[in-house]
Scaffold this motif. Structure first.
Motif, mmCIF file in Angstrom:
data_model
loop_
_atom_site.group_PDB
_atom_site.id
_atom_site.type_symbol
_atom_site.label_atom_id
_atom_site.label_comp_id
_atom_site.label_asym_id
_atom_site.label_seq_id
_atom_site.Cartn_x
_atom_site.Cartn_y
_atom_site.Cartn_z
ATOM 1 N N MET A 212 37.837 34.676 42.558
ATOM 2 C CA MET A 212 37.187 35.342 41.433
ATOM 3 C C MET A 212 36.854 36.804 41.720
ATOM 4 O O MET A 212 37.065 37.692 40.880
ATOM 5 N N LYS A 213 36.353 37.089 42.914
ATOM 6 C CA LYS A 213 35.988 38.472 43.253
ATOM 7 C C LYS A 213 37.218 39.366 43.275
ATOM 8 O O LYS A 213 37.190 40.495 42.765
ATOM 9 N N ASN A 214 38.292 38.862 43.867
ATOM 10 C CA ASN A 214 39.514 39.674 43.958
ATOM 11 C C ASN A 214 40.170 39.883 42.588
ATOM 12 O O ASN A 214 40.782 40.922 42.343
ATOM 13 N N ILE A 215 40.019 38.913 41.691
ATOM 14 C CA ILE A 215 40.501 39.084 40.319
ATOM 15 C C ILE A 215 39.730 40.237 39.651
ATOM 16 O O ILE A 215 40.311 41.080 38.961
ATOM 17 N N GLY A 216 38.425 40.268 39.880
ATOM 18 C CA GLY A 216 37.605 41.346 39.332
ATOM 19 C C GLY A 216 38.000 42.708 39.881
ATOM 20 O O GLY A 216 38.063 43.698 39.146
ATOM 21 N N ILE A 217 38.290 42.767 41.187
ATOM 22 C CA ILE A 217 38.696 44.035 41.807
ATOM 23 C C ILE A 217 40.045 44.489 41.267
ATOM 24 O O ILE A 217 40.269 45.680 41.012
ATOM 25 N N GLY B 111 29.479 48.155 37.600
ATOM 26 C CA GLY B 111 28.333 47.628 36.851
ATOM 27 C C GLY B 111 28.735 47.027 35.522
ATOM 28 O O GLY B 111 28.106 46.085 35.023
ATOM 29 N N GLU B 112 29.810 47.565 34.934
ATOM 30 C CA GLU B 112 30.340 47.029 33.680
ATOM 31 C C GLU B 112 31.110 45.726 33.935
ATOM 32 O O GLU B 112 31.054 44.783 33.140
ATOM 33 N N LEU B 113 31.820 45.692 35.075
ATOM 34 C CA LEU B 113 32.630 44.524 35.428
ATOM 35 C C LEU B 113 31.778 43.261 35.521
ATOM 36 O O LEU B 113 32.112 42.231 34.932
ATOM 37 N N GLU C 162 50.485 45.669 29.813
ATOM 38 C CA GLU C 162 51.121 44.379 29.527
ATOM 39 C C GLU C 162 51.649 43.708 30.788
ATOM 40 O O GLU C 162 51.717 42.483 30.877
ATOM 41 N N SER C 163 52.039 44.521 31.766
ATOM 42 C CA SER C 163 52.580 43.942 33.012
ATOM 43 C C SER C 163 51.511 43.159 33.781
ATOM 44 O O SER C 163 51.830 42.440 34.726
ATOM 45 N N TYR C 164 50.242 43.313 33.362
ATOM 46 C CA TYR C 164 49.163 42.571 34.026
ATOM 47 C C TYR C 164 48.512 41.584 33.064
ATOM 48 O O TYR C 164 47.346 41.222 33.221
ATOM 49 N N SER C 165 49.271 41.128 32.069
ATOM 50 C CA SER C 165 48.747 40.131 31.126
ATOM 51 C C SER C 165 48.401 38.829 31.844
ATOM 52 O O SER C 165 47.511 38.091 31.427
ATOM 53 N N TRP C 166 49.116 38.556 32.947
ATOM 54 C CA TRP C 166 48.802 37.359 33.734
ATOM 55 C C TRP C 166 47.380 37.399 34.283
ATOM 56 O O TRP C 166 46.739 36.352 34.475
ATOM 57 N N LEU C 167 46.889 38.607 34.517
ATOM 58 C CA LEU C 167 45.528 38.769 35.038
ATOM 59 C C LEU C 167 44.509 38.314 33.984
ATOM 60 O O LEU C 167 43.487 37.699 34.327
ATOM 61 N N MET C 168 44.802 38.588 32.714
ATOM 62 C CA MET C 168 43.904 38.178 31.640
ATOM 63 C C MET C 168 43.838 36.650 31.562
ATOM 64 O O MET C 168 42.777 36.071 31.298
ATOM 65 N N SER C 169 44.972 36.012 31.806
ATOM 66 C CA SER C 169 44.994 34.533 31.800
ATOM 67 C C SER C 169 44.143 33.975 32.933
ATOM 68 O O SER C 169 43.427 32.974 32.764
ATOM 69 N N LYS C 170 44.219 34.617 34.084
ATOM 70 C CA LYS C 170 43.398 34.196 35.222
ATOM 71 C C LYS C 170 41.908 34.343 34.913
ATOM 72 O O LYS C 170 41.087 33.514 35.299
ATOM 73 N N ILE D 157 30.638 42.548 44.741
ATOM 74 C CA ILE D 157 31.940 43.214 44.647
ATOM 75 C C ILE D 157 32.050 44.323 45.690
ATOM 76 O O ILE D 157 33.097 44.505 46.313
ATOM 77 N N ARG D 158 30.958 45.049 45.889
ATOM 78 C CA ARG D 158 30.977 46.156 46.858
ATOM 79 C C ARG D 158 31.288 45.641 48.263
ATOM 80 O O ARG D 158 32.101 46.217 48.987
ATOM 81 N N ARG D 159 30.637 44.551 48.657
ATOM 82 C CA ARG D 159 30.873 44.001 49.999
ATOM 83 C C ARG D 159 32.314 43.502 50.143
ATOM 84 O O ARG D 159 32.914 43.641 51.205
ATOM 85 N N ARG D 160 32.877 42.926 49.068
ATOM 86 C CA ARG D 160 34.251 42.438 49.131
ATOM 87 C C ARG D 160 35.238 43.597 49.297
ATOM 88 O O ARG D 160 36.200 43.502 50.074
#
Length: 394
Positions: free
Chosen positions: A233-238, A249-251, A301-309, A334-337
């Protein structure tokens, strides 16, 4: 009396008061005496010490000195000792310390919602750092030159950068304007700062290499491979930060309802509020960093798979990014990751904000439409992006 009643019903405000006084319905001197007695009572209620009569017939009490110690006083009558107390309290009220005026200004702005709690706390920290001694001075007794000399000394004493001095200046201007509004000072605040002897060389220069501020092309590739190979989950956010430029902060305040197709709305951010004892609480602020921060961000669009995740992350919770216990992740998570990722990849340590700078640089390098860039970044104009986010990634 009927005539008076009819008149009172047909008049308002000052007319009523004038009628009452002119017709002798109320004795004005009695009213003044009552007001004075009420003011005297209010001031005496502020006195924290007992007033007593000694065996010698004299009246005694204590007065609080500014060093924290108390001093006993005695007078021949109760009236005399009360008048001494009132004069002492009036002196404090009519000529407060710099620190008292600062807290009045800072706390009032917070109560009126003109500033947030974190800004209120930041102002306190700035004041505490610079005004610990100067703040004890009486506001009426300090001159404009004394203030400007003090501020210039702070630059060298604390080796301030231009930004740090700007923060100090903002706090100083704020409480001086409050003092002027109360009639405690008469000096021209704007002229005070204009007349200060400052140049660009007065301030500390913070020189950072580009490789400290952005991910280079090589580092970008390494980071992407690392994040995709360890897709939690953290890496998906990054990854979302890398492909959208969203602030950290928005993430961590994103909700599933913010997403639609390949875009998402930015409507919130995280804010840090100091606890009364120690440490901080991380809260959700229902508004981004600025008005320009309210925006809809597009993901390629090339990262639409990320939205599915993202849809699979905490699907039944309010916020997308939560820990195993269902608690919303903070920016610190997130900062520590990100720091751990840099360490494992053996690249220069960077913060999540450097991802945002990398994103801005990539858009500018590829001559993307400037209106699109400001919209994605949440900036008011392109100059902000160009001046602070465009760095050499090669």
């Amino acid at each position: 009396m009927n005539l008076q009643t009819d008149y009172l019903q047909d008049t308002q405000g000052n007319d009523i008061l004038r009628f009452i006084i002119n017709n002798g319905i109320v004795n004005i001197s009695d009213v003044q005496n009552s007001i004075e007695a009420m003011k005297k009572k209010e001031l005496l209620e502020k006195h924290p010490y007992k007033i007593w009569e000694g065996k010698d017939g004299k009246w005694r009490t204590y007065l609080q000195e500014k060093n924290g110690e108390r001093r006993m006083i005695k007078r021949n009558s109760l009236e005399a000792i009360e008048n001494t107390i009132i004069d002492y309290i009036k002196k404090d009220i009519e000529n407060p310390t710099v620190e008292e005026v600062f807290h009045e200004w800072n706390d009032r702005r917070a109560e009126l919602n003109k500033i947030s709690k974190p800004t209120q706390e930041r102002n306190r920290q700035i004041f505490k750092r610079h005004y610990s001694e100067f703040g004890k001075k009486r506001i009426k007794l300090i001159s404009g030159s004394e203030i400007s000399d003090f501020l210039e000394e702070q630059i060298s004493y604390h080796n301030l950068s231009a930004k740090a001095f700007s923060n100090l200046k903002g706090v100083t201007k704020g409480f001086l304007k409050r003092a002027k509004k109360r009639g405690l000072i008469t000096l021209s605040i704007d002229e005070l700062f204009v007349d200060m002897d400052l140049t660009d060389t007065s301030f500390k220069k913070s020189i950072k290499e580009d490789n400290q501020e952005v991910f280079s092309d090589e580092e970008f590739g390494l980071a992407f491979d690392y994040l995709i190979g360890n897709l939690d989950m953290k890496n998906i956010g990054i990854l979302l930060m890398f492909v959208s430029g969203i602030r950290v902060g928005e993430l961590v305040t994103l909700k599933h309802s913010d997403f639609e197709d390949n875009s998402f709305k930015v409507r919130r951010t995280e804010t840090r509020v100091a606890r009364e004892t120690s440490g901080y609480d991380y809260q959700v602020k229902e508004f981004p960093k600025s008005a320009a921060g309210v925006r809809t961000v597009v993901v390629p669009e090339s990262y639409s798979w990320l939205m599915s995740k993202l849809k699979l992350c905490n699907p039944f919770g309010e916020f997308i990014f939560c820990d195993a216990k269902g608690n919303r992740m903070t920016t610190n998570c997130i900062r520590r990751r990100v720091e751990r990722m840099c360490k494992e990849l053996n690249i220069v340590r960077k913060s999540p904000h450097k991802i945002r700078k990398t994103y801005g640089s990539i858009l500018l390098d590829n001559n993307i439409d400037k209106r699109f860039i400001t919209s994605q970044m949440g900036h008011t104009d392109i100059a902000t992006t160009e001046n602070y986010y465009h760095l050499n990634r090669r």
